[in-house]
Design a protein around this motif. Structure first.
Motif, PDB file in Angstrom:
ATOM      1  N   LYS A  12       9.926  25.513 -13.427  1.00  0.00           N
ATOM      2  CA  LYS A  12      10.594  25.364 -14.793  1.00  0.00           C
ATOM      3  C   LYS A  12      11.963  26.157 -14.709  1.00  0.00           C
ATOM      4  O   LYS A  12      11.765  27.281 -14.146  1.00  0.00           O
ATOM      5  N   ALA A  13      12.967  25.709 -15.237  1.00  0.00           N
ATOM      6  CA  ALA A  13      14.118  26.468 -15.352  1.00  0.00           C
ATOM      7  C   ALA A  13      14.646  26.764 -13.867  1.00  0.00           C
ATOM      8  O   ALA A  13      15.648  27.376 -13.660  1.00  0.00           O
ATOM      9  N   GLY A  14      14.457  25.777 -12.909  1.00  0.00           N
ATOM     10  CA  GLY A  14      14.832  25.919 -11.469  1.00  0.00           C
ATOM     11  C   GLY A  14      16.070  25.227 -11.490  1.00  0.00           C
ATOM     12  O   GLY A  14      16.682  24.647 -12.325  1.00  0.00           O
ATOM     13  N   ARG A  15      16.593  25.346 -10.320  1.00  0.00           N
ATOM     14  CA  ARG A  15      17.795  24.731  -9.815  1.00  0.00           C
ATOM     15  C   ARG A  15      17.789  23.323  -8.839  1.00  0.00           C
ATOM     16  O   ARG A  15      16.978  23.660  -7.706  1.00  0.00           O
ATOM     17  N   LEU A  16      18.445  22.435  -8.832  1.00  0.00           N
ATOM     18  CA  LEU A  16      18.408  21.347  -8.327  1.00  0.00           C
ATOM     19  C   LEU A  16      19.975  20.803  -7.535  1.00  0.00           C
ATOM     20  O   LEU A  16      20.722  20.789  -8.469  1.00  0.00           O
ATOM     21  N   SER A  17      19.953  21.108  -6.430  1.00  0.00           N
ATOM     22  CA  SER A  17      21.294  20.760  -5.671  1.00  0.00           C
ATOM     23  C   SER A  17      21.041  19.582  -4.975  1.00  0.00           C
ATOM     24  O   SER A  17      20.068  19.298  -4.024  1.00  0.00           O
ATOM     25  N   ILE A  18      22.009  18.553  -5.044  1.00  0.00           N
ATOM     26  CA  ILE A  18      21.930  17.278  -4.218  1.00  0.00           C
ATOM     27  C   ILE A  18      23.222  16.972  -3.494  1.00  0.00           C
ATOM     28  O   ILE A  18      24.223  16.559  -3.865  1.00  0.00           O
ATOM     29  N   PRO A  19      23.265  17.494  -2.189  1.00  0.00           N
ATOM     30  CA  PRO A  19      24.059  16.961  -1.263  1.00  0.00           C
ATOM     31  C   PRO A  19      24.167  15.643  -0.681  1.00  0.00           C
ATOM     32  O   PRO A  19      24.840  14.759  -0.124  1.00  0.00           O
ATOM     33  N   GLY A  20      22.395  14.925  -0.727  1.00  0.00           N
ATOM     34  CA  GLY A  20      22.590  13.724  -0.283  1.00  0.00           C
ATOM     35  C   GLY A  20      23.289  12.635  -0.914  1.00  0.00           C
ATOM     36  O   GLY A  20      23.504  12.826  -2.182  1.00  0.00           O
TER      37      GLY A  20
END
Length: 394
Positions: free
Chosen positions: A302-310
Motif C-alpha cells: 500500500k502507498a507503493g510505487r509502480l514503474s512501467i518501462p514495458g
C-alpha cells in the motif's frame, strides 16, 4: 544499401534500399557499426503495433561513424556516435524540460493524426517504430539518417570503449535506469522487477546501484534468472512459485516498496484473462496482454510505487483500477528520455560502475537479421541479446 525491412507478421527480410541523404541542415548520416534487436522490436515482429507498413526499415538501437553532416550539425565525419532511439528537437516545451521522448516537433505533422487519435496527443518521433512515431527508417541497416543530430547522438571519444560496452546507451540501459528512477528507490527498499529480459536486467542493476536493499526479479527462463542472480538479485520462477505469496513472504508480509513492469504488452501467463488477451491479439482485436502489470499492482505494498518501462500500445481488459486507487499507488511510465541520461551513464561505464556486455549472447551479420529475430522470439533463454554487425561476414 542493405537494410532489414518489415514485410508482415513474423516476416522480416534484408533488402536493398536507397541510401539515406541529408534532408535538413541539422541532419547527419552515419554508417552503422553495431545495431541490436530489442525486445520491443518483437512487438512489431508479432504484428501487435499498428501502422507498420511493408518496406519499413526496423531497428532503434544502433551506433556507428559519421559519414556526412548537414551545415548545422555539430558532428564531424569519422566520429563514433551512439544514437538515442528517441528523436528530439531540443527546444520545444517538453525538450526544454528534459522530457525528450515527448518532443512536439520530431513527429512530422502529416503523421500526427494517428497517434493523436489513439492517445489524445501526438507521439514523439522514434527510429524504426511505426508511422505512429513518424515512420522514420530504423538502424538495422548499413546507413541511417539522424535528424536533430545536434541534440541526440552521444560522441564516444575513447577508442578503448568498444561497441559492445556502449551500444545499449541507445535504449535499454537508459530505459532500465529511468525505470528504476521512476520507482523512486531509496536505501532499504525492496524492489520487484517483472521480466528478466534486457530492460528488466538493467532495471535490476540500476535499482541496486541506487541503493535498493533487495531486488527480486520474476521470470520463467532459467538462464535469464541466472543472469539476474549474477547482478545480485533474488529471483522467482513464476512457473514454479506463486509470485504474490512469495513476494509477501520476502517482504515481511507488507509487499515490495516499488515494482517495475519490464514485460509490457505480450506478457506470458495462464490466468484466464491473459489467455483471452492472447486470443484477442491473435485475431487482431489488439488487446494488450497485461498480466505482469496486473500482478505488479496487486503485489506492491500500500502507498507503493509502480514503474512501467514495458511497452503498451492499446487497451487492456480486466484492469485492477480499484486496487490502483484504493492502495494509493504512485505510477510513472513513458518512453525513455534517453538524451537526459546518456552522458551520465557513459561516465559510469567508463568508470567501470556499469557493465553491459554480460547481456550479449550472439553477434550476427546484418544479413542474418531475420534468423536473429526468429531465434530471439522463439529461444529467449539462449538468445538474451542479439547484436547485428553490418560489416560482419556470414
Amino acid at each position: 544499401m542493405r537494410a532489414l525491412c518489415y514485410h508482415g507478421k513474423k516476416d522480416v527480410r534484408v533488402d536493398s534500399v536507397p541510401d539515406p541523404e541529408i534532408v535538413n541542415p541539422r541532419d547527419a548520416v552515419i554508417e552503422v557499426t553495431s545495431t541490436a534487436i530489442c525486445g520491443s522490436d518483437l512487438h512489431l515482429y508479432d504484428g501487435v503495433i499498428p501502422a507498420v507498413l511493408p518496406g519499413d526499415i526496423l531497428g532503434h538501437e544502433f551506433m556507428g561513424r559519421v559519414v556526412e553532416t548537414g551545415p548545422k550539425s555539430p558532428l564531424r565525419k569519422g566520429q563514433r556516435v551512439v544514437v538515442p532511439f528517441t528523436i528530439s528537437c531540443g527546444s520545444c516545451y517538453f525538450c526544454e524540460r528534459q522530457q525528450f521522448s515527448t518532443c512536439d516537433n520530431s513527429n512530422p505533422v502529416e503523421k500526427q493524426e494517428m497517434s493523436e487519435t489513439l492517445y489524445g496527443t501526438p507521439m514523439g518521433g522514434l527510429f524504426g517504430y511505426s508511422h505512429l512515431t513518424g515512420g522514420y527508417p530504423g538502424g538495422q541497416a548499413q546507413y541511417v539518417r539522424v535528424p536533430f543530430s545536434d541534440v541526440g547522438p552521444i560522441v564516444i571519444e575513447d577508442d578503448a570503449l568498444d561497441d559492445d560496452r556502449v551500444l545499449f546507451l541507445s535504449d535499454i540501459l537508459p530505459t532500465g535506469w529511468m525505470a528504476a528512477e521512476n520507482a523512486e528507490i531509496s536505501g532499504g527498499d525492496t524492489v520487484a522487477v517483472w521480466g528478466a529480459g534486457p530492460v528488466g536486467l538493467f532495471a535490476a542493476q540500476s535499482a541496486l546501484i541506487m541503493g535498493a536493499a533487495r531486488v527480486i526479479v520474476i521470470d520463467h527462463y532459467p538462464h535469464r534468472l541466472e543472469l539476474a542472480k549474477g547482478l545480485g538479485a533474488d529471483v522467482i520462477n513464476f512457473h514454479e512459485t506463486d509470485v504474490r505469496e512469495a513476494l509477501m513472504a520476502m517482504s515481511g508480509g507488507v509487499g515490495p516498496d516499488a515494482v517495475i513492469d519490464a514485460v509490457g504488452m505480450e506478457a506470458h501467463g495462464f490466468a484466464v484473462d491473459n489467455m483471452l488477451d492472447i486470443a484477442k491479439q491473435r485475431v487482431g482485436v489488439g488487446a494488450d496482454r497485461a498480466s505482469a502489470l496486473k500482478q505488479a499492482i496487486l503485489s506492491v505494498r500500500k502507498a507503493g510505487r509502480l514503474s512501467i518501462p514495458g511497452v503498451y500500445g492499446g487497451m487492456t481488459d480486466k484492469f485492477p483500477l480499484g486496487a490502483l486507487m484504493e492502495k494509493g499507488l504512485t505510477v510513472r511510465t513513458g518512453q525513455t528520455h534517453v538524451q537526459k541520461y546518456g552522458q551520465k551513464l557513459l561516465d559510469m561505464i567508463s568508470a567501470g560502475k556499469i557493465d553491459t556486455t554480460f547481456l550479449i549472447s550472439h553477434h550476427l551479420p546484418l544479413e542474418s537479421a531475420a534468423s536473429g529475430y526468429a531465434n530471439f522470439k522463439n529461444h529467449q533463454d539462449e538468445y538474451t541479446k542479439v547484436v547485428l554487425r553490418p560489416g560482419m561476414e556470414n
